[in-house]
Design a protein around this motif. Sequence first.
Motif, short mmCIF file in Angstrom:
data_model
loop_
_atom_site.label_atom_id
_atom_site.label_comp_id
_atom_site.label_asym_id
_atom_site.label_seq_id
_atom_site.Cartn_x
_atom_site.Cartn_y
_atom_site.Cartn_z
N PHE A 9 0.83 -1.21 0.00
CA PHE A 9 0.00 0.00 0.00
C PHE A 9 0.86 1.26 0.00
O PHE A 9 0.96 1.95 -1.00
N ASP A 10 1.50 1.56 1.12
CA ASP A 10 2.27 2.80 1.23
C ASP A 10 3.46 2.79 0.29
O ASP A 10 4.27 1.86 0.28
N GLY A 11 3.56 3.83 -0.52
CA GLY A 11 4.66 3.95 -1.47
C GLY A 11 4.38 3.30 -2.81
O GLY A 11 5.00 3.66 -3.81
N THR A 12 3.45 2.34 -2.84
CA THR A 12 3.12 1.63 -4.07
C THR A 12 1.83 2.16 -4.69
O THR A 12 1.79 2.49 -5.87
N ILE A 13 0.78 2.25 -3.87
CA ILE A 13 -0.50 2.79 -4.33
C ILE A 13 -0.66 4.24 -3.92
O ILE A 13 -1.22 5.05 -4.66
N ILE A 68 3.93 1.70 15.74
CA ILE A 68 2.58 1.74 16.32
C ILE A 68 2.13 3.18 16.51
O ILE A 68 1.01 3.56 16.15
N GLU A 69 3.01 4.00 17.07
CA GLU A 69 2.64 5.41 17.28
C GLU A 69 2.51 6.14 15.94
O GLU A 69 1.62 6.98 15.77
N GLY A 70 3.37 5.78 14.99
CA GLY A 70 3.30 6.40 13.68
C GLY A 70 1.99 6.10 12.96
O GLY A 70 1.41 6.97 12.30
N LYS A 71 1.47 4.87 13.12
CA LYS A 71 0.20 4.51 12.51
C LYS A 71 -0.96 5.31 13.10
O LYS A 71 -1.89 5.70 12.40
N ARG A 72 -0.88 5.56 14.41
CA ARG A 72 -1.93 6.37 15.04
C ARG A 72 -1.92 7.79 14.49
O ARG A 72 -2.97 8.37 14.23
N GLU A 73 -0.74 8.34 14.32
CA GLU A 73 -0.63 9.70 13.77
C GLU A 73 -1.02 9.72 12.29
O GLU A 73 -1.61 10.69 11.82
N TYR A 74 -0.69 8.65 11.59
CA TYR A 74 -1.04 8.53 10.17
C TYR A 74 -2.55 8.66 10.00
O TYR A 74 -3.03 9.31 9.07
N LYS A 75 -3.28 8.03 10.89
CA LYS A 75 -4.75 8.05 10.82
C LYS A 75 -5.28 9.48 10.83
O LYS A 75 -6.26 9.80 10.15
N LYS A 76 -4.62 10.36 11.57
CA LYS A 76 -5.08 11.75 11.68
C LYS A 76 -4.81 12.55 10.42
O LYS A 76 -5.48 13.55 10.15
N THR A 77 -3.82 12.14 9.66
CA THR A 77 -3.39 12.94 8.50
C THR A 77 -3.57 12.23 7.17
O THR A 77 -3.20 12.77 6.13
N ALA A 78 -4.15 11.02 7.19
CA ALA A 78 -4.22 10.20 5.97
C ALA A 78 -5.02 10.87 4.85
O ALA A 78 -4.79 10.58 3.68
N VAL A 79 -5.95 11.74 5.21
CA VAL A 79 -6.75 12.41 4.16
C VAL A 79 -5.89 13.33 3.30
O VAL A 79 -6.33 13.77 2.24
N SER A 80 -4.69 13.62 3.76
CA SER A 80 -3.83 14.53 3.01
C SER A 80 -3.00 13.81 1.94
O SER A 80 -2.40 14.47 1.09
N VAL A 81 -2.97 12.47 1.97
CA VAL A 81 -2.15 11.76 0.98
C VAL A 81 -2.93 11.53 -0.30
O VAL A 81 -4.16 11.51 -0.30
N GLN A 82 -2.20 11.35 -1.39
CA GLN A 82 -2.78 11.19 -2.72
C GLN A 82 -2.37 9.85 -3.32
O GLN A 82 -1.32 9.31 -2.99
N PRO A 83 -3.18 9.32 -4.23
CA PRO A 83 -2.73 8.12 -4.95
C PRO A 83 -1.52 8.45 -5.80
O PRO A 83 -1.33 9.59 -6.23
N VAL A 84 -0.66 7.46 -6.03
CA VAL A 84 0.42 7.62 -6.99
C VAL A 84 -0.19 8.04 -8.33
O VAL A 84 -1.22 7.50 -8.75
N GLU A 85 0.43 9.01 -8.97
CA GLU A 85 -0.13 9.55 -10.21
C GLU A 85 -0.33 8.46 -11.25
O GLU A 85 0.59 7.71 -11.58
N GLY A 86 -1.54 8.33 -11.73
CA GLY A 86 -1.86 7.37 -12.78
C GLY A 86 -2.28 6.00 -12.28
O GLY A 86 -2.82 5.20 -13.06
#
Length: 210
Positions: A9-13, A68-86
């Motif tokens: 998922f992360d980095g690939t999609i 584990i802590e990083g995943k919790r923080e990721y949840k708060k900011t995940a709406v800011s990430v975008q799909p890999v272009e294309g």
Amino acid sequence: MKPFLIFDFDGTIVQSKMLAIQLFNELSGKYGGRKIDKKDIAYLSDLSIPDRLRALNVPLHKLPALIIEGKREYKKTAVSVQPVEGIRDILFSLKDNGYSLGILSSNTTENIQRFLDLYGLTVFDFIHSATNLFGKHKAITSVARKFQIDRNQMLYVGDELRDVQACKKIGVKIVAVTWGFDSASLLAEAKPDFLCNSPAAFADLLLEGG
């Protein structure tokens, strides 16, 4: 028969490299590490995870708690990430061309599902979350068993050295993609079955060349 495509998922999609760096920098001091400077990114992408941690002064035994802590923080900011272009159009084309698709990731199912819902990526047959960072070969084996997929019919798609190493360990073919976390040279050294330097090259491999 078309292979069953299993995506990291992360980095690939999703384009989450810069978010991962941001979260690491916010948390690194707590775990004894130093922050990542922009000038360090290319150098770090040439290193394996253990070597990367050593370069950042993070003890390996502290990595699980950091994740584990990083995943919790990721949840708060995940709406800011975008799909890999294309990649969104490619995923739908793969589905339309008869491929089955799944996700295997160390991220949480909740984080992944929120992203897929946000971007209408309704192409995946399953999401499987695995927490063991260095046991990905076991996670792939578990996915094969759980969803009754012949490992000879699986094709893994990932962006990290550990993805290539895991697949080689259990005889699963892998497409290593270079737009994620690890550098093209690091991935090439591990000798994946296929190496794609762009989403377009990946599409050519499976939709034209495959």
